[in-house]
Design a protein around this motif. Sequence first.
Motif, PDB file in Angstrom:
ATOM      1  N   ILE A 167       0.837  -1.203   0.000  1.00  0.00           N
ATOM      2  CA  ILE A 167       0.000   0.000   0.000  1.00  0.00           C
ATOM      3  C   ILE A 167       0.868   1.247   0.000  1.00  0.00           C
ATOM      4  N   LYS A 168       1.914   1.235   0.817  1.00  0.00           N
ATOM      5  CA  LYS A 168       2.825   2.371   0.905  1.00  0.00           C
ATOM      6  C   LYS A 168       3.427   2.695  -0.459  1.00  0.00           C
ATOM      7  N   GLN A 169       3.952   1.680  -1.144  1.00  0.00           N
ATOM      8  CA  GLN A 169       4.614   1.943  -2.422  1.00  0.00           C
ATOM      9  C   GLN A 169       3.618   2.335  -3.511  1.00  0.00           C
ATOM     10  N   ARG A 170       2.412   1.800  -3.465  1.00  0.00           N
ATOM     11  CA  ARG A 170       1.397   2.207  -4.441  1.00  0.00           C
ATOM     12  C   ARG A 170       1.070   3.703  -4.284  1.00  0.00           C
ATOM     13  N   MET A 171       1.153   4.213  -3.074  1.00  0.00           N
ATOM     14  CA  MET A 171       0.868   5.625  -2.828  1.00  0.00           C
ATOM     15  C   MET A 171       2.084   6.512  -3.078  1.00  0.00           C
ATOM     16  N   GLN A 172       3.277   5.918  -3.055  1.00  0.00           N
ATOM     17  CA  GLN A 172       4.498   6.704  -3.255  1.00  0.00           C
ATOM     18  C   GLN A 172       4.781   7.012  -4.720  1.00  0.00           C
ATOM     19  N   VAL A 173       4.352   6.148  -5.641  1.00  0.00           N
ATOM     20  CA  VAL A 173       4.728   6.317  -7.043  1.00  0.00           C
ATOM     21  C   VAL A 173       4.133   7.583  -7.633  1.00  0.00           C
ATOM     22  N   HIS A 174       4.802   8.109  -8.637  1.00  0.00           N
ATOM     23  CA  HIS A 174       4.334   9.324  -9.306  1.00  0.00           C
ATOM     24  C   HIS A 174       2.982   9.068  -9.967  1.00  0.00           C
ATOM     25  N   GLY A 175       2.064  10.006  -9.801  1.00  0.00           N
ATOM     26  CA  GLY A 175       0.757   9.902 -10.434  1.00  0.00           C
ATOM     27  C   GLY A 175      -0.256   9.108  -9.636  1.00  0.00           C
ATOM     28  N   SER A 176       0.112   8.664  -8.430  1.00  0.00           N
ATOM     29  CA  SER A 176      -0.831   7.910  -7.603  1.00  0.00           C
ATOM     30  C   SER A 176      -2.031   8.794  -7.254  1.00  0.00           C
ATOM     31  N   THR A 177      -3.228   8.240  -7.416  1.00  0.00           N
ATOM     32  CA  THR A 177      -4.456   8.998  -7.131  1.00  0.00           C
ATOM     33  C   THR A 177      -5.156   8.497  -5.872  1.00  0.00           C
ATOM     34  N   HIS A 178      -4.521   7.599  -5.151  1.00  0.00           N
ATOM     35  CA  HIS A 178      -5.144   7.063  -3.940  1.00  0.00           C
ATOM     36  C   HIS A 178      -5.247   8.159  -2.881  1.00  0.00           C
TER      37      HIS A 178
END
Length: 307
Positions: free
Chosen positions: A140-151
């Motif tokens: 979850i952390k890395q999905r939110m860290q990436v550029h363009g994450s809309t979470h």
Amino acid sequence: MCDHVHDHDYETLPENSPLVIHLVAGAMAGIVEHSVMYPFDSIKTRMQVIQPSPQAVYSGVVQAVSHIGHTEGLKTLWRGVNSVILGAGPSHALYFATYEYIKDLVGGNSDQGSHPLASGLGGACATVVSDALMNPFDVIKQRMQVHGSTHRNILECALQVFRREGLAAFYVSYPTTLAMTIPFQSIQFAAYESCRKFLNPDGHYDPKTHIIAGAAAGALAAAATTPLDVMRTLLQTRGHATDPRIIGARGIGDAFRIIYERKGLAGFWKGIQPRIISHVPSTALSWVTYEYFKWVIGKNRSDPPAS
């Protein structure tokens, strides 16, 4: 306070010390470790992505901070921090409790010199247990860290990943995580214990020793395991890729082949600079926090009741 309390070796807690001592100390150490240097972890994640957007290509840590600050705002570097704070407490509590139990079980707390093998075994066993709990939070952390994450938040991110990719998405990287963290923690614990006993052979509570030993151990372990961390990042962020091959990556073998074919051997060392920058102070803080709480709780238990 009686004189015998001053002579108490905090490194070996009283025999009747409950497991909660290590649980509390470990939880506090984990929260401190993961939250303080979180922005550098965010930069590391972005630098390791194999298929980054054109707006997320960085030449170094300083340039990355400057670019992200101007285009997205520095608060972006803290996106997803709640996930690691939520997971770090319980996972690190299990981590340090398991470490202390295994190290003591194989004789690592005896007075006969340094015991790097016992410390390394304790670190490896602790990792298997704690990573099983922490892995979903790290995804979850890395999905939110990436550029363009809309979470918007960690709950929304978790639900979206689950709906699109299923429960397996939270554990597809677990074998790779273990392949990385077992040597990482074994190196870290063995280096820390060896360095600590070299700098402080008497075993008295000394924050300066814990900081220096922790920093050295963190740097060594972080550098040695960077290639595995790059592979883990590919697996944990695959849901944000557009390349079908990356999206379909199923494990460490797929990750290795993709990275090698696209980036060569140099690709396995992407993000090493922010990874070391992150781990040196965070590991030092983790150990000094852990040792402090161990010392305080153990000392209080050794104090005789007031008459």
